[in-house]
Design an enzyme around this catalytic site. Structure first.
Site, mmCIF file in Angstrom:
data_model
loop_
_atom_site.group_PDB
_atom_site.id
_atom_site.type_symbol
_atom_site.label_atom_id
_atom_site.label_comp_id
_atom_site.label_asym_id
_atom_site.label_seq_id
_atom_site.Cartn_x
_atom_site.Cartn_y
_atom_site.Cartn_z
ATOM 1 N N ASP A 93 0.838 -1.196 0.000
ATOM 2 C CA ASP A 93 0.000 0.000 0.000
ATOM 3 C C ASP A 93 0.876 1.249 0.000
ATOM 4 O O ASP A 93 2.084 1.183 -0.237
ATOM 5 C CB ASP A 93 -0.927 -0.012 1.221
ATOM 6 C CG ASP A 93 -1.908 -1.179 1.199
ATOM 7 O OD1 ASP A 93 -2.238 -1.633 0.083
ATOM 8 O OD2 ASP A 93 -2.310 -1.641 2.275
ATOM 9 N N SER A 112 1.179 -3.794 8.363
ATOM 10 C CA SER A 112 1.297 -5.254 8.296
ATOM 11 C C SER A 112 2.747 -5.636 8.039
ATOM 12 O O SER A 112 3.385 -5.091 7.131
ATOM 13 C CB SER A 112 0.421 -5.811 7.173
ATOM 14 O OG SER A 112 -0.942 -5.596 7.440
ATOM 15 N N LYS A 364 11.427 -33.406 24.242
ATOM 16 C CA LYS A 364 12.414 -34.331 24.783
ATOM 17 C C LYS A 364 13.129 -35.048 23.642
ATOM 18 O O LYS A 364 12.484 -35.576 22.730
ATOM 19 C CB LYS A 364 11.710 -35.340 25.693
ATOM 20 C CG LYS A 364 12.582 -36.427 26.287
ATOM 21 C CD LYS A 364 12.342 -37.741 25.559
ATOM 22 C CE LYS A 364 13.645 -38.516 25.485
ATOM 23 N NZ LYS A 364 13.732 -39.347 24.299
ATOM 24 N N CYS A 442 12.497 -43.484 24.372
ATOM 25 C CA CYS A 442 11.053 -43.368 24.200
ATOM 26 C C CYS A 442 10.316 -43.589 25.511
ATOM 27 O O CYS A 442 9.331 -42.909 25.823
ATOM 28 C CB CYS A 442 10.556 -44.354 23.150
ATOM 29 S SG CYS A 442 11.277 -44.086 21.515
#
Length: 534
Positions: A93, A112, A364, A442
């Site tokens: 603009d 913006s 993790k 895990c």
């Protein structure tokens, strides 16, 4: 005549084309203002000047009634005809300097921005606030050619704003507002968004008053939490420095919370470790559920204590996306284990997609996985393994990543490093046998998720008055993560010391036994924890 101070908490951008059938624009606007909208911007991209001026004039009459400032999108001529509080311009603009010449010094101008360079230019040019985005994909505006910032990207932009207010825009709806607010806290200055800008979440609603009130409540809750220090991750409630002894005692105390409450721990994990992870969860006193279907995980979320997302085999991405978002909505801890994230482009892109959909409470991983998320080259990945000499300063790596991701970071290895972005902990429990069984890392994630569930339960039991507050997640998850690491590694030490353990096979079975047998006294006697100065 100076510029008015603006509350940017809930910034409504209009879009008449999005109104539900039978809903009048002015009716919808007034209901949204009654629901808590604090700023309105009129955007009319395809309306001729005369009609735009009339819409803006009538809109201003309504916003003035509620003492809410009005901005005009892009059009200087409409601004001059109506004289609202300000003008909002985009990168394509009218230039900011020229806009200032035309509207005068008393008018507010918002700009913006979608990256750090644009943000710096807006600040240098004297913008009164910036709209940061697009955060996510949105149907309200064509942003297909732009890189979506996601909350973390917005946080990087906030670091250069030098006190200029900011609102985020793009794909913002009630389910992702908490993730956005918490995940966009800037990594260096620790500044936060001043508000959120929404379009369809309010305009498209048949009940804009309720829609606005719901989002406003989330923003207000976040701001309250910022003031009190009771927020996610680096605002986890760890207000004062604690000694290793205090941290160990708090960790041990969570063991009783687990056994007394049997939290349901939802695990989307890789198929190599499903059985071991379920048994480990049961052994410490919690209850596992391994549902992966997107419809299943949505319905389960309100009942769970915590969610673990371990994408080791990445077979359930759709379920992971839904589960993480629903856990955020229901304010449940999310533990993210990005197994081998640095090994392939597919894993890296999947991780980025997951983290753009939901906010983790704990991340993790081993050094290679943490290094990949931190974009470090010090440690490389070979499949699920880390190769190389290790980090020169592992404590600094986890601290910086925790601040960037607004999450607790746990890096496992010979020593474990844990940080919430402020405090850095080093633990030195565990045994070499953990390296020669599949899934030890895990299972660590499983136990961390279990104790994060306990940390939340402990918080709620002690702070019943805030149970229904709309913060992302509540509880001291630095201690939750530490407790999970300590309990798992101390159980491993106890298992390795048993006379019946002859190698990896017998050790695996003994580990489950000792996760069942380990008690708070063992943690208090054996835990090795340091608080590092990083």
């Amino acid at each position: 005549m100076g510029k008015a101070a603006i509350d940017y908490s809930l910034y409504l951008v209009t879009g008449r084309e999005l109104l539900p059938e039978g809903k009048d624009y002015y009716e919808s606007l007034e209901e949204a203002l009654q629901g808590g909208v604090t700023v309105v911007q009129v955007r009319e991209k395809d309306t001729d000047t005369g009609e735009f001026v009339e819409i803006a004039r009538k809109t201003k009459e309504i916003t003035d009634k509620y003492n809410v400032p009005l901005f005009i999108n892009d059009r200087i001529d409409v601004f001059l005809a109506v004289r609202p509080a300000g003008l909002h311009i985009g990168q394509s603009d009218l230039p900011l300097a020229r806009a200032r010449e035309l509207v005068g010094d008393d008018a507010l101008i918002g700009v913006s921005v979608s990256n750090v360079d644009e943000a710096r230019a807006a600040v240098a040019g004297g913008a009164d606030y910036v709209g940061v985005g697009a955060i996510w994909d949105t149907g309200s505006k064509d942003v297909t050619a732009k890189l979506k910032l996601a909350p973390e990207g917005a946080g990087v932009v906030l670091d250069v704003l030098e006190g200029v207010p900011s609102v985020a825009i793009g794909g913002i709806h009630p389910p992702n507002v908490p993730q956005l607010l918490h995940g966009s806290v800037s990594p260096v200055n620790r500044t936060a968004l001043d508000g959120v800008a929404v379009i369809s979440a309010i305009v498209s609603s048949a009940d804009p008053r309720a829609a606005a009130a719901g989002i406003r409540a989330q923003v207000d809750s976040f701001k309250r939490a910022r003031k009190t220090g009771n927020t996610q991750a680096v605002f986890s409630g760890a207000k004062a420095a604690r000694t290793p002894k205090e941290l160990i005692e708090q960790s041990a105390a969570l063991m009783a919370v687990v056994r007394d409450n049997t939290p349901l721990v939802h695990q989307l994990t890789n198929n190599v470790v499903i059985n071991d992870s379920a048994n480990a969860t049961l052994a410490v006193g919690a209850s596992p559920i391994m549902a992966t279907n997107p419809f299943d995980v949505k319905d389960l979320s309100p009942a769970i204590g915590a969610l673990l997302v371990n994408f080791g085999t990445i077979t359930d991405k759709a379920g992971m996306l839904v589960a993480g978002r629903e856990a955020n909505v229901n304010r449940k801890p999310v533990v993210y284990d990005p197994v081998a994230v640095g090994a392939t482009a597919f894993r890296r892109s999947t991780s980025k997609e997951l983290l753009s959909h939901w906010q983790p409470t704990v991340i993790k991983g081993n050094p290679a996985e943490i290094g990949a998320l931190a974009e470090s080259t010090e440690v490389a990945s070979r499949g699920v393994d880390a190769v190389g000499g290790g980090f020169a300063n592992p404590g600094s790596v986890v601290k910086v990543l925790a601040r960037r991701k607004n999450a607790i970071v746990v890096m496992t290895g010979k020593h474990d490093y844990i940080s919430d972005g402020e405090t850095v902990l080093k633990t030195s429990n565990g045994v070499d046998l953990l390296e020669v069984i599949t899934g030890s890392g895990c299972m660590t994630g499983t136990i961390v998720a279990t104790f994060c569930a306990a940390a939340r339960l402990h918080f709620l039991a002690s702070n019943a008055a805030v149970e229904n507050d709309s913060q992302l997640v509540q509880g001291d998850h630095l201690v939750g993560a530490l407790a999970g690491v300590l309990v798992f590694n101390i159980a491993a030490e106890l298992a390795a010391a048993r006379p019946d353990v002859k190698g990896p096979g017998t050790f695996r079975a003994a580990l489950i036994d000792e996760l069942y047998n380990v008690r708070a006294a063992d943690v208090l006697a054996r835990a090795k924890v340091e608080v590092l100065e990083v």
